[in-house]
Design a protein around this motif. Structure first.
Motif, PDB file in Angstrom:
ATOM      1  N   LYS A  18       0.820  -1.327   0.037  1.00  0.00           N
ATOM      2  CA  LYS A  18      -0.133   0.028  -0.132  1.00  0.00           C
ATOM      3  C   LYS A  18       0.871   1.196   0.083  1.00  0.00           C
ATOM      4  CE  LYS A  18      -0.713   0.146   5.022  1.00  0.00           C
ATOM      5  NZ  LYS A  18      -1.575  -0.302   6.140  1.00  0.00           N
ATOM      6  N   THR A  50     -10.120   4.314  -0.652  1.00  0.00           N
ATOM      7  CA  THR A  50      -9.841   3.891   0.969  1.00  0.00           C
ATOM      8  C   THR A  50     -10.414   5.020   1.635  1.00  0.00           C
ATOM      9  OG1 THR A  50      -7.844   4.781   0.787  1.00  0.00           O
ATOM     10  CG2 THR A  50      -8.040   2.688   0.253  1.00  0.00           C
ATOM     11  N   GLU A  51     -10.468   4.908   3.036  1.00  0.00           N
ATOM     12  CA  GLU A  51     -10.682   5.950   4.121  1.00  0.00           C
ATOM     13  C   GLU A  51      -9.961   7.053   4.067  1.00  0.00           C
ATOM     14  OE1 GLU A  51     -11.913   4.227   7.629  1.00  0.00           O
ATOM     15  OE2 GLU A  51     -14.086   3.717   6.673  1.00  0.00           O
ATOM     16  N   ASP A  52      -8.379   6.864   3.550  1.00  0.00           N
ATOM     17  CA  ASP A  52      -7.569   7.985   3.375  1.00  0.00           C
ATOM     18  C   ASP A  52      -7.674   8.632   2.098  1.00  0.00           C
ATOM     19  OD1 ASP A  52      -6.479   6.577   1.541  1.00  0.00           O
ATOM     20  OD2 ASP A  52      -4.710   5.593   2.868  1.00  0.00           O
TER      21      ASP A  52
ATOM     22  N   ASP B 222     -11.441  -7.626   2.968  1.00  0.00           N
ATOM     23  CA  ASP B 222     -10.079  -7.693   3.589  1.00  0.00           C
ATOM     24  C   ASP B 222      -9.101  -6.675   2.719  1.00  0.00           C
ATOM     25  OD1 ASP B 222     -11.207  -9.693   5.185  1.00  0.00           O
ATOM     26  OD2 ASP B 222     -10.058 -11.122   4.417  1.00  0.00           O
ATOM     27  N   TYR B 223      -9.077  -6.697   1.445  1.00  0.00           N
ATOM     28  CA  TYR B 223      -8.259  -6.376   0.705  1.00  0.00           C
ATOM     29  C   TYR B 223      -8.492  -4.503   0.724  1.00  0.00           C
ATOM     30  CZ  TYR B 223      -5.945  -3.915  -3.147  1.00  0.00           C
ATOM     31  OH  TYR B 223      -5.341  -2.701  -3.995  1.00  0.00           O
ATOM     32  N   PHE B 224      -9.698  -4.195   0.647  1.00  0.00           N
ATOM     33  CA  PHE B 224     -10.007  -2.904   1.153  1.00  0.00           C
ATOM     34  C   PHE B 224      -9.514  -2.230   2.473  1.00  0.00           C
ATOM     35  CE2 PHE B 224     -13.262   0.435   2.534  1.00  0.00           C
ATOM     36  CZ  PHE B 224     -13.122   1.299   1.426  1.00  0.00           C
ATOM     37  N   SER B 226      -6.902  -3.557   4.030  1.00  0.00           N
ATOM     38  CA  SER B 226      -5.536  -3.505   4.153  1.00  0.00           C
ATOM     39  C   SER B 226      -4.778  -2.506   3.392  1.00  0.00           C
ATOM     40  CB  SER B 226      -5.167  -4.952   3.490  1.00  0.00           C
ATOM     41  OG  SER B 226      -5.530  -6.168   4.029  1.00  0.00           O
ATOM     42  N   THR B 227      -5.390  -2.049   2.432  1.00  0.00           N
ATOM     43  CA  THR B 227      -4.653  -1.063   1.442  1.00  0.00           C
ATOM     44  C   THR B 227      -4.959   0.302   1.999  1.00  0.00           C
ATOM     45  OG1 THR B 227      -4.530  -0.526  -0.924  1.00  0.00           O
ATOM     46  CG2 THR B 227      -6.779  -0.608  -0.370  1.00  0.00           C
ATOM     47  N   ASN B 228      -5.663   0.531   3.256  1.00  0.00           N
ATOM     48  CA  ASN B 228      -5.721   1.628   3.513  1.00  0.00           C
ATOM     49  C   ASN B 228      -4.629   2.269   4.601  1.00  0.00           C
ATOM     50  OD1 ASN B 228      -7.277   4.269   4.403  1.00  0.00           O
ATOM     51  ND2 ASN B 228      -7.775   3.057   6.539  1.00  0.00           N
ATOM     52  N   ILE B 229      -4.220   3.451   4.670  1.00  0.00           N
ATOM     53  CA  ILE B 229      -3.231   3.843   5.529  1.00  0.00           C
ATOM     54  C   ILE B 229      -3.693   4.658   6.610  1.00  0.00           C
ATOM     55  CG2 ILE B 229      -0.844   5.048   5.594  1.00  0.00           C
ATOM     56  CD1 ILE B 229      -0.422   4.591   2.803  1.00  0.00           C
ATOM     57  N   SER B 231      -2.729   6.094   9.181  1.00  0.00           N
ATOM     58  CA  SER B 231      -2.154   7.568   9.653  1.00  0.00           C
ATOM     59  C   SER B 231      -2.501   8.702   8.401  1.00  0.00           C
ATOM     60  CB  SER B 231      -0.784   7.469   9.672  1.00  0.00           C
ATOM     61  OG  SER B 231      -0.170   6.924   8.566  1.00  0.00           O
ATOM     62  N   ARG B 232      -3.130   8.288   7.257  1.00  0.00           N
ATOM     63  CA  ARG B 232      -3.541   9.448   6.247  1.00  0.00           C
ATOM     64  C   ARG B 232      -4.809   9.520   6.195  1.00  0.00           C
ATOM     65  NH1 ARG B 232       0.525  10.157   1.903  1.00  0.00           N
ATOM     66  NH2 ARG B 232      -1.370  11.145   0.928  1.00  0.00           N
ATOM     67  N   LYS B 233      -5.621   9.077   7.279  1.00  0.00           N
ATOM     68  CA  LYS B 233      -7.033   9.116   7.054  1.00  0.00           C
ATOM     69  C   LYS B 233      -7.582  10.527   6.809  1.00  0.00           C
ATOM     70  CE  LYS B 233     -11.119   7.531   9.810  1.00  0.00           C
ATOM     71  NZ  LYS B 233     -11.819   6.480  10.522  1.00  0.00           N
ATOM     72  N   ASN B 234      -8.738  10.600   6.022  1.00  0.00           N
ATOM     73  CA  ASN B 234      -9.178  11.666   5.404  1.00  0.00           C
ATOM     74  C   ASN B 234     -10.664  11.324   5.177  1.00  0.00           C
ATOM     75  OD1 ASN B 234     -10.040  13.941   4.230  1.00  0.00           O
ATOM     76  ND2 ASN B 234      -8.053  14.360   2.977  1.00  0.00           N
TER      77      ASN B 234
END
Lengths: 420, 255
Positions: A18, A50-52, B222-224, B226-229, B231-234
């Motif tokens: 990622k 993604t949520e980011d 699961d993939y969705f 896992s691929t999120n970071i 610390s960059r949540k927005n």
């Protein structure tokens, strides 16, 4: 395909992939032939986010996170004590096809840790792409990593099956690379890039003569640099970027704000915020180089080695070059219109079209979508509202900041928060 | 004296009504669908029977007056199903036919501008459906998806799915408008389904769907994650990209 085993591998190998920010699925024009599966959409499609807030358009995974290298900035480094896993070629093929059939993705983004040797790894990546194309008749998007040090022959083959190839140089300067990835050489990154660049040129030329020449990496090449891991200034990052655009015809350079992942003393500590604003300013600069006709030296140079965080780079340039303004929007050429702060390229084209019919005034500009908050100090048009009042650059900057609200305001305020 | 023309809600029906209005030289016209028709207190009304030939003549006439892209907007706007869209289109058509030169992009005309705006909305919804359709494999080997788009975009996404999924049977069903597209490996047909009262479009029941279906949904979810970071949540940006009204289609967003 055993569901449990694949599930475990997917969790490990998607998580490790990622940090690669490229997710573009555009720019390829593969069409579905003889009732196969898939065709690449020229504009690309984001199937979810993604949520980011990043787009998800490809299944982005590592083939394996076993790695013989020990790069400090990388989660997959040899010395990191993490769970390791490896996909079989067939498992990646099955996952890709099944996700694609359900309209979850536009295609596959396959990267890998380096196990055994560069060639051994590259061979496996090519094997996945080859299987998808030849056995599954798959015409979706495939993005492969060029493994540093892979042989020319393998790179040539990779381009025949992939839409895009990328090598991440990650660290913008040789010095930084030496410090954080002592067992890697700049030359190893560049070699596969040169090979692919030359092949693209050659295939393009052949296609002009022979219609049936196969496609070769139609989505071109890209690379990525980490921002804020090894102390480079913005000038060093953007000069490197410019060098790659100019010499390797890259389609894109990505900038990835460093996400702290280790307690290594050579790196920012865990808990350090991701430099998202800086990343954003670098992308804006990148756009100015690629679409707005700016030269890198105009924006970053010895006197000016860092981008402003509080204003965008185009406004920064304008404030340092007040003698170029005001620009007359009813007369100026495209090149100069593109340099007015608050004008995007879309507005520039609309202005060029609209002014054939009538002299444009402030209302017209507003309707076109120009951001007048910034633009008003730098242009004249067919009305005398906002008479230019001979303001100094500092004064203009103050006025603009006063009337705008940035989502990054909190990050910029250097005042102590009394109650927070 | 206003005349109301009633048509069958199809695009050809609408163009036939336009033809009729011109043919009878009607001064003031309202064109409405059968569903929305209310008998007026004053004025007359008449039902128009869809006629392919008349419809084609209007379309060909418009084609002579503007570019393909400008013409396309008229169809896109129609699919928005906005209650006033027939009036907007009719007024625009009158304006186009009366003009000496091409006014297909004359945005100083309120009707032409409205059509452009509707086109933008419908186009965005089309693109979203191409992204957010999620197929589920049924027991009898059909990839099935249900949607409830804001506008009637099924006719617009047909080509995209036909080209992309040429080697699998698929069915995309619009629950709101109660019709769907079914591709049988050969061609695409318009179909209607009798969905039982207990059919829940958000669930994947084991009676209808293949056993592997839930496994792939699980892998995708699961993939969705896992691929999120983290610390960059927005979330603000996230919701801007994936508005909440679409979440019900997306298994990765089921809470």
């Amino acid at each position: 395909m055993s569901f449990q085993r694949v599930q475990e591998k997917l969790n490990i190998l998607a998580d490790a992939a990622k940090y690669d920010v490229s997710c573009s699925s555009s720019g390829s024009n593969r069409t579905n032939t003889n009732k196969g599966l898939g065709n690449a959409s020229a504009s690309g499609i984001c199937h979810t986010y993604t949520e980011d807030g990043r787009c998800v358009s490809l299944l982005k995974i590592l083939l394996t996170n076993y790695c013989i290298f020990d790069c400090a900035y990388c989660v997959t480094r040899k010395s990191n004590d993490i769970k390791r896993a490896a996909f079989k070629v067939q498992e990646v093929v099955d996952l890709t096809i099944n996700f694609y059939r359900r309209n979850y993705i536009e295609g596959l983004f396959l990267s890998s840790g380096i196990f055994k040797s560069a060639d051994y790894t590259m061979e496996r990546l090519v094997a996945v792409a080859k299987k998808l194309r030849l056995e599954e008749n798959f015409n979706g998007y495939i993005h492969l990593k060029s493994i540093p040090g892979a042989s020319d022959e393998l790179m040539r083959e990779a381009g025949l099956y992939a839409d895009r190839l990328s090598v991440n140089i990650e660290i913008p300067t040789k010095k930084g690379l030496k410090l954080l990835a002592p067992d890697k050489n700049r030359e190893d990154f560049i070699k596969p890039m040169i090979k692919v660049k030359n092949e693209i040129i050659q295939y393009k030329n052949e296609k002009k003569l022979i219609k049936s020449t196969p496609k070769y990496a139609p989505g071109g090449q890209s690379t990525q640099m980490i921002v804020g891991a090894s102390g480079e200034n913005d000038m060093q990052i953007m000069y490197t970027s410019n060098y790659f655009y100019k010499n390797f015809n890259l389609k894109r350079v990505y900038y990835s704000g460093y996400v702290p992942i280790s307690y290594d003393t050579r790196l920012p500590q865990i808990g350090t915020p991701v430099p998202m604003l800086r990343e954003n300013r670098l992308y804006q600069t990148d756009w100015l180089l690629r679409f707005y006709g700016f030269n890198i030296e105009e924006i970053l140079n010895e006197q000016h080695q860092h981008l402003d965080l509080d204003i965008d780079p185009k406004l920064g340039w304008a404030l340092r070059n007040m003698h170029e303004f005001p620009v007359d929007v009813n007369k100026a050429d495209k090149h100069m219109l593109a340099r007015i702060p608050g004008l995007g390229m879309k507005s520039v084209y609309k202005i060029l079209k609209a002014r054939r019919y009538r002299q444009l005034n402030w209302e017209h500009l507003k309707a076109i979508g120009v951001s007048l908050n910034r633009a008003q100090y730098f242009l004249v048009c067919a009305s005398n509202k906002f008479e230019s009042r001979d303001l100094t650059a500092e004064k203009i900057k103050g006025l603009i900041l006063q009337n705008s609200k940035s989502k990054y305001t909190d990050m910029l305020s250097n005042q102590l928060n009394l109650f927070g | 004296m206003e005349t109301t023309l009633i048509y069958d809600a199809t695009f050809d029906g609408f163009l036939t009504a336009v033809f009729t209005a011109f043919e009878l030289k009607l001064k003031t016209v309202k064109i409405v669908t059968e569903q929305r028709f209310q008998q007026p207190l004053f004025g007359s009304f008449d039902t128009v029977y869809t006629d392919q030939e008349k419809s084609n003549r209007v379309w060909a006439g418009l084609k002579k007056k503007m570019s393909t892209d400008e013409l396309r907007r008229f169809y896109y706007a129609f699919l928005s199903e906005k209650p006033t869209v027939e009036d907007t289109l009719f007024n625009a058509i009158v304006y186009v036919f009366a003009a000496k030169k091409n006014v297909g992009s004359d945005f100083t005309n309120a009707h032409i501008l409205e059509i452009a705006k509707l086109t933008k909305n419908v186009g965005r919804e089309k693109h979203r459906m191409e992204a957010f359709v999620r197929f589920k494999l049924t027991k009898d080997g059909i990839y099935f998806a249900n949607i409830e788009p804001d506008f009637n975009v099924l006719p617009l996404i047909k080509r995209h799915f036909e080209k992309r999924y040429a080697d699998q049977k698929w069915l995309i069903y619009d629950l709101k408008r109660k019709y769907g597209l079914y591709y049988n490996l050969d061609k695409v047909d318009i179909i209607t389904l009798e969905l039982g009262a207990d059919f829940d479009p958000t669930k994947t029941s084991s009676e209808i769907f293949a056993a592997v279906e839930l496994e792939f949904q699980q892998l995708w979810n699961d993939y969705f994650k896992s691929t999120n970071i983290a610390s960059r949540k927005n979330m603000k940006l996230h919701i801007q990209h994936v508005p909440k009204r679409y979440w019900k289609y997306l298994s990765e967003k089921h809470i």
